[in-house]
Each structure stands twice: as C-alpha cells, then as structure tokens.
Design a protein around this motif. Structure first.
Motif, PDB file in Angstrom:
ATOM      1  N   ALA A 221      10.114 -21.507  21.630  1.00 45.48           N
ATOM      2  CA  ALA A 221      10.867 -22.469  21.502  1.00 45.48           C
ATOM      3  C   ALA A 221      12.396 -22.779  21.190  1.00 45.48           C
ATOM      4  N   ASN A 222      13.846 -22.555  20.758  1.00 44.63           N
ATOM      5  CA  ASN A 222      15.038 -21.930  20.232  1.00 44.63           C
ATOM      6  C   ASN A 222      15.398 -23.615  21.403  1.00 44.63           C
ATOM      7  N   ILE A 223      14.622 -24.550  20.918  1.00 43.06           N
ATOM      8  CA  ILE A 223      15.100 -25.808  21.830  1.00 43.06           C
ATOM      9  C   ILE A 223      15.353 -27.271  20.715  1.00 43.06           C
ATOM     10  N   ASN A 224      16.740 -28.326  20.929  1.00 37.82           N
ATOM     11  CA  ASN A 224      16.192 -29.472  20.316  1.00 37.82           C
ATOM     12  C   ASN A 224      15.231 -30.075  20.057  1.00 37.82           C
ATOM     13  N   ARG A 225      15.654 -30.934  19.226  1.00 34.17           N
ATOM     14  CA  ARG A 225      13.908 -31.419  18.801  1.00 34.17           C
ATOM     15  C   ARG A 225      13.634 -32.404  19.724  1.00 34.17           C
ATOM     16  N   ASN A 226      14.383 -33.541  20.601  1.00 36.19           N
ATOM     17  CA  ASN A 226      13.995 -34.195  21.720  1.00 36.19           C
ATOM     18  C   ASN A 226      13.117 -33.488  22.346  1.00 36.19           C
ATOM     19  N   ILE A 227      13.305 -32.431  22.937  1.00 34.46           N
ATOM     20  CA  ILE A 227      13.051 -31.332  23.613  1.00 34.46           C
ATOM     21  C   ILE A 227      11.495 -31.322  23.437  1.00 34.46           C
ATOM     22  N   LEU A 228      11.718 -30.515  22.590  1.00 37.79           N
ATOM     23  CA  LEU A 228      10.247 -30.130  22.007  1.00 37.79           C
ATOM     24  C   LEU A 228       9.615 -31.646  21.834  1.00 37.79           C
ATOM     25  N   LEU A 229       9.333 -32.159  21.560  1.00 39.36           N
ATOM     26  CA  LEU A 229       8.875 -33.363  21.214  1.00 39.36           C
ATOM     27  C   LEU A 229       8.359 -33.750  22.784  1.00 39.36           C
ATOM     28  N   HIS A 230       9.052 -33.847  23.866  1.00 39.33           N
ATOM     29  CA  HIS A 230       9.028 -33.844  25.214  1.00 39.33           C
ATOM     30  C   HIS A 230       7.888 -33.137  25.816  1.00 39.33           C
ATOM     31  N   ASP A 231       8.162 -32.068  25.578  1.00 40.87           N
ATOM     32  CA  ASP A 231       7.819 -30.515  25.560  1.00 40.87           C
ATOM     33  C   ASP A 231       6.715 -29.785  25.322  1.00 40.87           C
ATOM     34  N   PRO A 256       8.735 -34.025  10.085  1.00 42.94           N
ATOM     35  CA  PRO A 256       7.678 -34.306  10.158  1.00 42.94           C
ATOM     36  C   PRO A 256       7.184 -35.554  11.487  1.00 42.94           C
ATOM     37  N   MET A 257       8.580 -35.739  11.921  1.00 39.27           N
ATOM     38  CA  MET A 257       8.264 -36.495  13.675  1.00 39.27           C
ATOM     39  C   MET A 257       7.423 -34.933  14.085  1.00 39.27           C
ATOM     40  N   LEU A 258       7.983 -33.604  13.834  1.00 36.26           N
ATOM     41  CA  LEU A 258       7.454 -32.742  14.753  1.00 36.26           C
ATOM     42  C   LEU A 258       5.761 -32.524  14.702  1.00 36.26           C
ATOM     43  N   LEU A 259       5.207 -32.620  13.644  1.00 33.93           N
ATOM     44  CA  LEU A 259       4.250 -32.344  12.984  1.00 33.93           C
ATOM     45  C   LEU A 259       3.496 -33.058  13.288  1.00 33.93           C
ATOM     46  N   ALA A 260       4.059 -34.514  13.401  1.00 26.80           N
ATOM     47  CA  ALA A 260       3.134 -35.878  14.222  1.00 26.80           C
ATOM     48  C   ALA A 260       2.867 -35.331  15.073  1.00 26.80           C
ATOM     49  N   LYS A 261       3.358 -35.291  15.748  1.00 28.14           N
ATOM     50  CA  LYS A 261       3.324 -35.038  16.921  1.00 28.14           C
ATOM     51  C   LYS A 261       2.364 -33.674  17.803  1.00 28.14           C
ATOM     52  N   LEU A 265      -1.733 -33.004  18.870  1.00 34.10           N
ATOM     53  CA  LEU A 265      -2.007 -32.270  20.221  1.00 34.10           C
ATOM     54  C   LEU A 265      -3.206 -30.835  19.754  1.00 34.10           C
ATOM     55  N   LYS A 266      -3.502 -31.191  18.426  1.00 31.13           N
ATOM     56  CA  LYS A 266      -4.733 -29.954  17.563  1.00 31.13           C
ATOM     57  C   LYS A 266      -3.438 -29.192  17.157  1.00 31.13           C
ATOM     58  N   LEU A 267      -3.157 -29.271  17.266  1.00 26.01           N
ATOM     59  CA  LEU A 267      -2.021 -28.032  17.014  1.00 26.01           C
ATOM     60  C   LEU A 267      -1.136 -27.856  15.140  1.00 26.01           C
ATOM     61  N   LYS A 268      -1.811 -26.548  14.706  1.00 24.97           N
ATOM     62  CA  LYS A 268      -1.472 -26.879  12.689  1.00 24.97           C
ATOM     63  C   LYS A 268      -0.774 -26.161  12.698  1.00 24.97           C
ATOM     64  N   GLU A 269      -0.054 -26.432  11.224  1.00 23.97           N
ATOM     65  CA  GLU A 269       1.240 -25.776  10.517  1.00 23.97           C
ATOM     66  C   GLU A 269       0.210 -24.665   9.981  1.00 23.97           C
ATOM     67  N   VAL A 270       0.568 -23.421  10.278  1.00 29.14           N
ATOM     68  CA  VAL A 270       0.453 -21.867   9.415  1.00 29.14           C
ATOM     69  C   VAL A 270       1.378 -21.231   8.836  1.00 29.14           C
ATOM     70  N   GLY A 271       2.619 -22.037   8.720  1.00 29.56           N
ATOM     71  CA  GLY A 271       4.122 -21.094   8.347  1.00 29.56           C
ATOM     72  C   GLY A 271       5.498 -22.538   8.632  1.00 29.56           C
ATOM     73  N   ARG A 272       6.359 -22.137   8.193  1.00 33.50           N
ATOM     74  CA  ARG A 272       7.915 -22.803   7.929  1.00 33.50           C
ATOM     75  C   ARG A 272       8.734 -21.681   7.327  1.00 33.50           C
ATOM     76  N   LYS A 273      10.107 -21.811   8.109  1.00 31.13           N
ATOM     77  CA  LYS A 273      11.510 -20.923   7.314  1.00 31.13           C
ATOM     78  C   LYS A 273      12.230 -22.049   7.689  1.00 31.13           C
ATOM     79  N   THR A 274      13.150 -22.431   6.268  1.00 27.86           N
ATOM     80  CA  THR A 274      14.611 -22.558   6.252  1.00 27.86           C
ATOM     81  C   THR A 274      15.683 -22.412   5.932  1.00 27.86           C
ATOM     82  N   ASP A 275      16.400 -22.654   6.558  1.00 26.93           N
ATOM     83  CA  ASP A 275      18.057 -21.418   6.424  1.00 26.93           C
ATOM     84  C   ASP A 275      18.836 -22.977   6.491  1.00 26.93           C
ATOM     85  N   GLY A 276      20.123 -23.185   5.006  1.00 28.03           N
ATOM     86  CA  GLY A 276      20.369 -24.149   5.199  1.00 28.03           C
ATOM     87  C   GLY A 276      19.377 -25.464   5.788  1.00 28.03           C
TER      88      GLY A 276
END
Length: 286
Positions: A221-231, A256-261, A265-276
């Motif tokens: 899902a490459n979508i903006n934050r608000n749609i991700l939170l909703h979906d 932080p906002m996305l990880l809280a949501k 839902l019992k979704l656990k972070e297992v990796g992250r990347k940043t670019d700028g």
C-alpha cells in the motif's frame, strides 16, 4: 474524470516560501489533491471533484504551523484534460533499485539492464514510476522477501509497478485495485508490456476487497497517511496468518500514529526504511 484546480496564495517572507509551499502541498494531499506546481504567488493543486475533502483542507490551513504565513485559496473546475501529459511525453530516466531491479520508461529505447530484472512502465495519468522515494522503498522491501508462490495485494495500484514487480519476483498471483479508472487501465496496459499474466485489476477503493475471495500473504500500500489509517483494518481482514503489510506514502513523522493504529490491530513492526522525510513500514500479522 473531472478535476478542480486550486490556486493557493501564500503571503510570507521570501525565505519562507518554499517551506510554506511544501507544507501546503502536504496538507492539500491529505485533502485529496494529487499533483502540484509552483506559482509566483504560491502553489497550484489539482484534485478530483469527488475526492476533495474541503473540511480537511480548511482545517489544515487554519492550523498551519508557520504563524508568519498567511494562506488564501480559490478553487474552480479545471479543463478536462490529462494534466500529466507534458511529463508523460518527456518520460523518465531508468531507476535502479538495489542493483537488482531497473525500472524503465516504456517509451524510450531499452537500456542496458546489466543482468537486472527490467520493469517497463508507460505512465498515463497514474502514479508509480520508481522516481519517487516511496515507490523505490517498497520495491526494495519486496526484494528482501521470498515471494515464490505467494499471493500479493497491491492497494491503490496506480501504474501497477508494485504488483508487476511482485509478479516478476515469483508471486503466484497478484490482485490490484485503484479508485481511478485510468489507473486500472494503465495497470492492465503495463501488465501487457511486461508480459505479466497473473495480475487481476479491480476498479474501486478498499471496499472492493469484499468481493475478493481468499486471503493474501503480502499486502502493498503506497497511499497517503489518512487513507492508510482508514483502511488498515480492511487490510488486516484479508491478510493470512503471518502475512506482511508493506506500506509507504507517508512521512517519518507519521510513523507513531500509524504504529498506534497497527498495534490495535495486532500488526507488529518488523522493518522500516526512510528516504529523506519519507518512510516505509513493514508490519506482520500475528
């Protein structure tokens, strides 16, 4: 599709203008705007008529974080045309991801792929050529996975680049969807030129998933934050046990906002990347 064009007038000191433009584009993107161009007075944005969230737009302007900046805007119907036409005509240079994938403009001569897997994209009113950090990060994340025999979902597929990449990496089947009919057609076209025959493309938003049978091993899902939170909850409901959700389209400050949501839902972070300032998260369903 019918579009609206908004001209944002930004009154501020010259040295603040570019920062203010970036922040206006960010808040307008959350309100549904798809593309922008700088103007001498500020910035111009384009949004599908049905996608505009005026309440979010006005709220973002009212809460603008730069106190010395004053923003006004006018909005009117845009001429019904392909606003990406000039960019599409000029195309894009090859994009290399981790020395394993090369994303090429289908309109240009085929470059030396140097044993990398090529993906050819003919962009037409759709997002996803690999030139943006968010697309590159998700493709890079896919390269770290074993997709052989996996079922993959591409949410908001745009040009289809992520689903096509997954197919070429061994996915046994891919389903993509997009609310934009032109994006659906563009994905189907790009599947054809990449000889991808195992990707089904649906027209609609996340609600279309109620008509899809079975579950998925990997969700993109490459979508903006608000749609991700909703979906997010909808994504979770169609994920197999142990499935991965790879998502981007948001800033590092949004994590932080996305990880809280996700935790709800019992979704656990297992990796992250940043670019700028952009970020990508990998979440696993327990």
């Amino acid at each position: 599709m019918k579009y609206l064009v908004a001209d944002f007038n930004i009154a501020c000191a010259a040295e603040l203008m570019q920062t203010a433009r970036d922040l206006v584009a960010d808040l307008a993107g959350e309100a549904g705007f798809e593309s922008f161009e700088d103007t001498p007075e500020g910035i111009r944005g384009y949004v599908q008529t049905d996608a505009l969230d005026k309440q979010t737009l006005d709220g973002g302007i009212a809460d603008f974080p730069m106190p010395d900046v004053h923003i006004t805007y006018t909005i009117c119907p845009a001429e019904d045309k392909n606003w990406n036409a000039s960019w599409e005509a000029s195309g894009f240079d090859p994009v290399i991801v981790d020395r394993r994938i090369i994303i090429c403009d289908a309109k240009r001569p085929i470059p030396d792929t140097d044993n990398m897997t090529p993906i050819f994209i003919d962009a037409c009113q759709a997002f996803g050529t690999g030139t943006h950090q968010t697309t590159r990060m998700i493709v890079s994340a896919l390269l770290s996975l074993d997709l052989d025999g996996r079922r993959v979902l591409d949410c908001g597929c745009g040009t289809g680049i992520l689903g096509i990449a997954a197919s070429k990496m061994g996915a046994k089947g891919v389903v993509g969807y997009d609310i934009d009919e032109w994006s659906v057609e563009n994905t189907e076209h790009n599947c054809q030129i990449n000889h991808v025959e195992n990707m089904e493309v649906l027209h609609g938003d996340a609600l279309v998933l109620s008509h899809v049978s079975g579950v998925f091993d990997v969700v993109l899902a490459n979508i903006n934050r608000n749609i991700l939170l909703h979906d997010l909850e909808t994504f979770k409901d169609i994920m197999a046990s142990g499935a991965l959700l790879v998502m981007s389209g948001f800033y590092e400050a949004d994590i932080p906002m996305l990880l809280a949501k996700a935790t709800e839902l019992k979704l656990k972070e297992v990796g992250r990347k940043t670019d700028g300032e952009w970020a990508c998260l990998m979440l696993q369903l327990a």
